[in-house]
Motif scaffolding. Structure first.
Motif, short mmCIF file in Angstrom:
data_model
loop_
_atom_site.label_atom_id
_atom_site.label_comp_id
_atom_site.label_asym_id
_atom_site.label_seq_id
_atom_site.Cartn_x
_atom_site.Cartn_y
_atom_site.Cartn_z
N PHE A 73 0.84 -1.20 0.00
CA PHE A 73 0.00 0.00 0.00
C PHE A 73 0.88 1.26 0.00
O PHE A 73 0.62 2.21 -0.76
N THR A 74 1.91 1.27 0.81
CA THR A 74 2.78 2.44 0.87
C THR A 74 3.51 2.65 -0.44
O THR A 74 3.70 3.79 -0.90
N ALA A 75 3.91 1.57 -1.09
CA ALA A 75 4.55 1.69 -2.41
C ALA A 75 3.62 2.37 -3.40
O ALA A 75 4.05 3.24 -4.18
N LEU A 76 2.35 2.01 -3.37
CA LEU A 76 1.37 2.63 -4.27
C LEU A 76 1.16 4.10 -3.94
O LEU A 76 1.00 4.94 -4.84
N LEU A 77 1.18 4.43 -2.66
CA LEU A 77 1.04 5.83 -2.27
C LEU A 77 2.25 6.65 -2.70
O LEU A 77 2.13 7.83 -3.06
N ILE A 78 3.42 6.04 -2.68
CA ILE A 78 4.63 6.72 -3.17
C ILE A 78 4.49 7.00 -4.67
O ILE A 78 4.81 8.11 -5.14
N LEU A 79 4.00 6.03 -5.42
CA LEU A 79 3.76 6.25 -6.85
C LEU A 79 2.77 7.38 -7.07
O LEU A 79 2.94 8.23 -7.97
N ALA A 80 1.72 7.41 -6.26
CA ALA A 80 0.72 8.47 -6.40
C ALA A 80 1.33 9.85 -6.13
O ALA A 80 1.04 10.82 -6.84
N GLU A 81 2.17 9.93 -5.09
CA GLU A 81 2.83 11.20 -4.79
C GLU A 81 3.69 11.65 -5.96
O GLU A 81 3.70 12.83 -6.33
N ARG A 82 4.40 10.74 -6.55
CA ARG A 82 5.29 11.09 -7.67
C ARG A 82 4.49 11.46 -8.91
O ARG A 82 4.91 12.31 -9.70
N MET A 83 3.35 10.81 -9.09
CA MET A 83 2.53 11.10 -10.26
C MET A 83 2.02 12.53 -10.23
O MET A 83 1.87 13.17 -11.28
N ARG A 84 1.78 13.06 -9.05
CA ARG A 84 1.26 14.42 -8.94
C ARG A 84 2.22 15.45 -9.53
O ARG A 84 1.80 16.44 -10.11
N GLY A 85 3.52 15.21 -9.37
CA GLY A 85 4.49 16.16 -9.88
C GLY A 85 5.13 15.78 -11.20
O GLY A 85 5.95 16.53 -11.73
N ALA A 86 4.76 14.61 -11.73
CA ALA A 86 5.42 14.12 -12.95
C ALA A 86 4.77 14.71 -14.19
O ALA A 86 3.58 15.02 -14.22
N ARG A 87 5.56 14.83 -15.23
CA ARG A 87 5.08 15.31 -16.52
C ARG A 87 5.77 14.52 -17.63
O ARG A 87 6.87 14.01 -17.46
N GLY A 88 5.11 14.46 -18.79
CA GLY A 88 5.73 13.88 -19.98
C GLY A 88 6.21 12.46 -19.79
O GLY A 88 5.49 11.58 -19.32
N ASP A 89 7.48 12.24 -20.14
CA ASP A 89 8.05 10.89 -20.09
C ASP A 89 8.10 10.34 -18.67
O ASP A 89 7.96 9.13 -18.47
N ASP A 90 8.29 11.21 -17.69
CA ASP A 90 8.31 10.74 -16.29
C ASP A 90 6.96 10.16 -15.91
O ASP A 90 6.88 9.14 -15.20
N ARG A 91 5.89 10.80 -16.36
CA ARG A 91 4.55 10.30 -16.06
C ARG A 91 4.33 8.95 -16.73
O ARG A 91 3.78 8.02 -16.13
N LYS A 92 4.76 8.81 -17.97
CA LYS A 92 4.61 7.54 -18.68
C LYS A 92 5.40 6.43 -17.98
O LYS A 92 4.94 5.29 -17.88
N THR A 93 6.59 6.76 -17.49
CA THR A 93 7.41 5.78 -16.77
C THR A 93 6.66 5.24 -15.56
O THR A 93 6.65 4.03 -15.29
N LEU A 94 6.03 6.13 -14.82
CA LEU A 94 5.31 5.72 -13.61
C LEU A 94 4.09 4.88 -13.96
O LEU A 94 3.81 3.87 -13.29
N VAL A 95 3.37 5.26 -14.99
CA VAL A 95 2.19 4.49 -15.39
C VAL A 95 2.60 3.11 -15.89
O VAL A 95 1.98 2.09 -15.54
N ASP A 96 3.64 3.06 -16.71
CA ASP A 96 4.11 1.75 -17.20
C ASP A 96 4.58 0.87 -16.04
O ASP A 96 4.33 -0.35 -16.04
N PHE A 97 5.24 1.48 -15.08
CA PHE A 97 5.69 0.75 -13.89
C PHE A 97 4.48 0.16 -13.15
O PHE A 97 4.49 -1.02 -12.76
N TYR A 98 3.47 0.95 -12.97
CA TYR A 98 2.24 0.51 -12.26
C TYR A 98 1.55 -0.61 -13.03
O TYR A 98 1.21 -1.66 -12.45
#
Length: 231
Positions: A73-98
């Motif tokens: 659960f905490t890992a998923l919350l960390i991803l959510a926190e990062r998604m809030r500030g991510a843009r472009g390729d960084d956002r795609k990286t996080l979504v693909d990771f998820y």
């Protein structure tokens, strides 16, 4: 947290374990036999996640693959926190990771705490094809991710993708999908009640009972009775 290391985070989670919270989670979650529950409250996990901005994705992956429920659960919350500030390729990286690790998102609370805040923001600007792919999955939690992720679209005033999923998944064999469908319909109704009234008028006969009950919870009693009494 001193430095946000993986070991320290794990120790912090165990420090915040509460037997009463664990007992409640045992009652409401459907767990695999090898799952370990600590009993940590969601606000505590959210706070710890915010204090881990430097944790590597490799360490997040280790948390996601843990059999300790709160670590996932905490890992998923960390991803959510990062998604809030991510843009472009960084956002795609996080979504693909998820999306590559949805086998680790294996309970309703994990889905509900992550789908709309990790995958959801991606849907606002990207293709919705991923919803169809997830909805076609044999994995229950993939299908629930598809439904709950549309909450981000609903909050942006885009209702059609959710309504389409309701029709697609209305015959799903799992009650947890029926409940999620009703929840999303209710969220649409909070923003535009007429959309839900029109949708129910057209499709009531084919919807699961629990979906209708969840969807109409916020309607006026007389209006709700019009739909619930026939189910």
């Amino acid at each position: 947290m001193a430095n946000g290391t993986l070991g320290r985070l794990r120790a912090e989670l165990r420090d915040h374990a509460e037997p009463a919270v664990r007992a409640q989670l045992v009652r409401v979650l459907s767990r695999a036999e090898d799952d370990e529950l600590l009993g940590v409250r969601v606000p505590v996990m959210r706070q710890l996640a915010r204090r881990c901005p430097e944790l590597s994705l490799r360490d997040v992956d280790l948390l996601l693959r843990s059999r300790v429920h709160e670590e996932r659960f905490t890992a998923l919350l960390i991803l959510a926190e990062r998604m809030r500030g991510a843009r472009g390729d960084d956002r795609k990286t996080l979504v693909d990771f998820y999306l590559a690790r949805t086998d680790c998102v294996d309970n309703w609370d994990l889905v509900d705490g992550s789908a709309h805040v990790v995958l959801g923001p991606w849907l606002l600007d990207g293709s919705l094809d991923v919803l169809d792919e997830l909805a076609a999955s044999p994995w229950l939690w993939d299908r629930r991710i598809a439904v709950v992720a549309t909450l981000a679209l609903i909050r942006a005033g885009r209702f059609e993708p959710t309504l389409r999923l309701v029709l697609r998944l209305r015959r799903d064999p799992e009650p947890l999908i029926h409940k999620a469908l009703g929840w999303m319909l209710r969220e649409i109704g909070r923003r535009d009640e007429q959309v839900i009234v029109d949708f129910l008028d057209r499709n009531l006969a084919g919807l699961p009972r629990i979906t209708v009950r969840y969807a109409t919870e916020r309607l006026a009693p007389d209006k709700r009775a019009r739909y619930v009494k026939t189910r």
